[in-house]
Design a protein around this motif. Structure first.
Motif, PDB file in Angstrom:
ATOM      1  N   THR A 340       0.830  -1.197   0.000  1.00 41.43           N
ATOM      2  CA  THR A 340       0.000   0.000   0.000  1.00 41.43           C
ATOM      3  C   THR A 340       0.864   1.246   0.000  1.00 41.43           C
ATOM      4  N   ARG A 341       0.284   2.346  -0.387  1.00 41.53           N
ATOM      5  CA  ARG A 341       0.929   3.637  -0.167  1.00 41.53           C
ATOM      6  C   ARG A 341       0.654   4.063   1.275  1.00 41.53           C
ATOM      7  N   ILE A 342       1.508   4.905   1.812  1.00 42.34           N
ATOM      8  CA  ILE A 342       1.364   5.400   3.167  1.00 42.34           C
ATOM      9  C   ILE A 342       1.382   6.923   3.140  1.00 42.34           C
ATOM     10  N   ASP A 343       0.445   7.515   3.850  1.00 44.34           N
ATOM     11  CA  ASP A 343       0.456   8.965   4.052  1.00 44.34           C
ATOM     12  C   ASP A 343       0.507   9.191   5.551  1.00 44.34           C
ATOM     13  N   GLU A 344       1.662   9.606   6.037  1.00 41.56           N
ATOM     14  CA  GLU A 344       1.838   9.726   7.480  1.00 41.56           C
ATOM     15  C   GLU A 344       1.161  10.961   8.065  1.00 41.56           C
ATOM     16  N   GLN A 345       0.610  11.821   7.209  1.00 44.80           N
ATOM     17  CA  GLN A 345      -0.262  12.881   7.710  1.00 44.80           C
ATOM     18  C   GLN A 345      -1.676  12.308   7.780  1.00 44.80           C
ATOM     19  N   ILE A 346      -2.093  11.921   8.973  1.00 47.97           N
ATOM     20  CA  ILE A 346      -3.375  11.238   9.133  1.00 47.97           C
ATOM     21  C   ILE A 346      -4.511  12.250   8.987  1.00 47.97           C
ATOM     22  N   ILE A 347      -5.380  12.000   8.022  1.00 49.24           N
ATOM     23  CA  ILE A 347      -6.579  12.813   7.829  1.00 49.24           C
ATOM     24  C   ILE A 347      -7.764  11.972   8.279  1.00 49.24           C
ATOM     25  N   TYR A 348      -8.255  12.250   9.452  1.00 54.11           N
ATOM     26  CA  TYR A 348      -9.243  11.368  10.078  1.00 54.11           C
ATOM     27  C   TYR A 348     -10.540  11.294   9.282  1.00 54.11           C
ATOM     28  N   SER A 349     -10.877  12.371   8.585  1.00 49.12           N
ATOM     29  CA  SER A 349     -12.117  12.343   7.808  1.00 49.12           C
ATOM     30  C   SER A 349     -12.045  11.353   6.655  1.00 49.12           C
ATOM     31  N   GLN A 350     -10.835  10.892   6.300  1.00 49.95           N
ATOM     32  CA  GLN A 350     -10.684   9.966   5.174  1.00 49.95           C
ATOM     33  C   GLN A 350     -10.613   8.501   5.608  1.00 49.95           C
ATOM     34  N   LEU A 351     -10.662   8.268   6.919  1.00 51.54           N
ATOM     35  CA  LEU A 351     -10.482   6.898   7.390  1.00 51.54           C
ATOM     36  C   LEU A 351     -11.565   5.953   6.884  1.00 51.54           C
ATOM     37  N   SER A 352     -12.767   6.472   6.691  1.00 54.61           N
ATOM     38  CA  SER A 352     -13.856   5.616   6.229  1.00 54.61           C
ATOM     39  C   SER A 352     -13.927   5.544   4.702  1.00 54.61           C
ATOM     40  N   GLU A 353     -13.048   6.289   4.015  1.00 54.50           N
ATOM     41  CA  GLU A 353     -13.118   6.353   2.561  1.00 54.50           C
ATOM     42  C   GLU A 353     -11.841   5.874   1.873  1.00 54.50           C
TER      43      GLU A 353
END
Length: 560
Positions: A340-353
């Motif tokens: 997978t790709r990793i984005d270490e800036q966690i955007i919580y609104s995207q967790l379900s998408e």
């Protein structure tokens, strides 16, 4: 004689005073100071020594500890330039670790009361003429009842007051900065809290003329747009960064030396199997301190670290995730890897998408480790190969999956028994009881539909089978065999035992008159696509292979 193992101590001074077990990590002080970074954010999983490190930093630099003598036989004392800095700075130290309230007003109030405690600690500043009348008035009215605009500048103003008193700029420490943010996401008050935190952080850490340097610690790197939008000087050190790679957690040489000291030399391989697996930057072989300390104390191999929190968010993200999330997790439980790709800036609104956001959060939380990464110079993207961290983490997730069926465990277990006994009548009774309760349980809740619910249900159901039958069966889903891809296969480890092929179908009202027709369509597909080929190729007799069709119409299930 080995030193006592003190469980739960996070105060550096107390550990030293009690002469308790301690692995010297004071080199971090020199590494951090010599970096010259203005504001440093360090993310590490829970129970990896973040709080103890912050306590160490405070007690090294604080003017209140100038004569403590705590560091004179430790590694940092080998650095002459660092010895001159010991006890030379006022330090403001704050922790958000216990801010886990149920609502935004409660969280805001607790953060404000933590700031009030700081002001109470330094109330000597109001004595004499150090502060003018307006400064004293502000100092004395700091409270949770203040407006956001007033409380947001409270830490910067306290920095200024301390600078006036000591004639030295302040070191600012904020431990577990993201704890209230995690609670805000699960509690549904994210937007309100991020607005408040953004104002507080910007006033405290950006262009604060009285700040010498600052450190923030947490588990995750929350996206810059959420709370760090104006903090352009932030140095971020995540689990994939090279900086401070061995300053948090124990290295294998440190662990093995401790095992020797405490009489567990013969347990090194077992301890490695249970607790090794964390990696920071390119440094592998990192162990979580909490489990090692508990093992040294008890001598028992148990999932200590995995049981130090509720793991509520991880549980929810897997349980309500898409079929792709559950299939990836199936691979992880089998001991395989995912890419997978990793984005270490966690955007919580995207967790379900966004699937990669979930794996990024799991990597930051310590549930996953980097096995390999490959950089593509053409796209500028890095693809990470990830696996579960170690045995302790796998046991934790197996327990989570068991918990999915806890409220109707007897029905689930009875279904499994009926399937092994080829009792289709009992299978139908029990699976409908389970399905009635778990359809909505496995749905995301965002856009539930009868078309998507069966897939979420049966992939969650398959994870449950993996946990319950892993000792007897290899359980796979959505793999190629014959002329297509089957839904589920239970491959026995003993070839004399029955094997199972399961195909799931949703009722098609335009093509079928009843669920019986749907079952027949599923069974027909198993035969036409020759799904049994992979099993027979492994020596399993055809007569030992049982085919089942699962037909869904809403929350009703028919098995044939």
């Amino acid at each position: 004689m080995a030193k006592s193992v003190a469980i739960g101590l996070q105060d550096f001074e107390k550990i030293r005073r009690l002469n308790a077990f301690y692995i010297d990590k004071t080199r971090f002080l020199a590494d951090w100071w010599q970096s010259n970074d203005d504001v440093t954010l360090i993310t590490r999983p829970r129970r990896f020594g973040k709080t103890l490190t912050m306590s160490m930093v405070e007690q090294f630099f604080s003017v209140d500890c100038a004569e403590s003598g705590l560091f004179k036989d430790l590694k940092i004392w080998d650095y002459e330039e660092m010895r001159r800095l010991q006890g030379c700075y006022p330090v403001i130290s704050l922790s958000f670790s216990d801010i886990k309230e149920n609502s935004y007003p409660q969280v805001r109030n607790k953060i404000c009361e933590s700031i009030v405690d700081l002001y109470n600690r330094y109330d000597f500043l109001t004595e004499g003429d150090l502060l003018n009348e307006r400064e004293k008035e502000y100092f004395n009215k700091v409270s949770s009842k203040m407006e956001d605009s007033e409380i947001s500048i409270s830490l910067r103003r306290l920095s200024g007051y301390l600078y006036k008193y000591y004639h030295q700029k302040v070191i600012l420490l904020l431990d577990e900065y993201d704890t209230p943010m995690l609670e805000a996401y699960t509690g549904g008050y994210w937007d309100a809290l991020t607005s408040f935190i953004r104002s507080l952080f910007n006033a405290t850490f950006k262009n604060n003329p009285y700040m010498e340097r600052a450190i923030l610690t947490g588990i995750t790197r929350i996206s810059k747009e959420s709370i760090f939008s104006d903090l352009n000087t932030l140095k971020v050190v995540t689990t994939t960064s090279e900086e401070y790679a061995d300053c948090f957690g124990f290295t294998e040489s440190e662990v093995f030396a401790a095992l020797d000291d405490y009489g567990f030399s013969d347990k090194k391989q077992e301890v490695r199997d249970w607790y090794d697996g964390f990696s920071f930057g390119s440094r592998n072989g990192i162990y979580n301190p909490w489990s090692i300390l508990n093992f040294l104390d008890t001598g028992r191999l148990e999932p200590y670290w995995a049981n130090t929190s509720s793991n509520t968010l991880a549980n929810s993200l897997i349980r309500t995730g898409s079929k792709d999330i559950k299939m990836a997790f199936e691979a992880l439980l089998h001991g395989n890897t995912i890419q997978t790709r990793i984005d270490e800036q966690i955007i919580y609104s995207q967790l379900s998408e966004k699937e990669s956001s979930i794996w990024s959060l799991f990597l930051a939380s310590g549930y996953l480790k980097v096995v390999k990464k490959e950089f593509d110079p053409n796209t500028g993207r890095t693809i990470y190969e990830l696996s579960l961290t170690n045995r302790e983490v796998r046991i934790m997730f197996e327990d989570l999956i068991h918990g999915w069926f806890a409220d109707y465990d007897s029905n689930y277990n009875d279904f499994v028994k009926a399937m092994l006994q080829n009792d289709k009548k009992a299978m139908n009774v029990y699976i409908n009881r389970v399905a009635l309760n778990t359809f909505s349980f496995f749905d995301t809740g965002n856009k539930p539909s009868e078309e998507s619910e069966p897939e979420r249900f049966y992939h969650g159901f398959v994870l449950g089978l993996i946990v319950d039958l892993a000792d007897r069966y290899a359980i796979w889903s959505n793999r190629e065999s014959g002329l297509g891809r089957y839904d589920v296969v239970l491959e026995p480890k003993d070839v004399s035992s029955p094997a199972f092929l399961i195909e799931f179908k949703v009722f098609e009202p335009d093509e079928e008159s009843s669920l019986t027709d749907t079952v027949q369509r599923a069974l027909q597909q198993i035969e036409e696509k020759k799904y049994a080929a992979a099993l027979t190729a492994k020596g399993i007799p055809a007569q030992n292979i049982r085919n089942y069709g699962f037909a869904f119409r809403g929350k009703q299930v028919l098995i044939g």
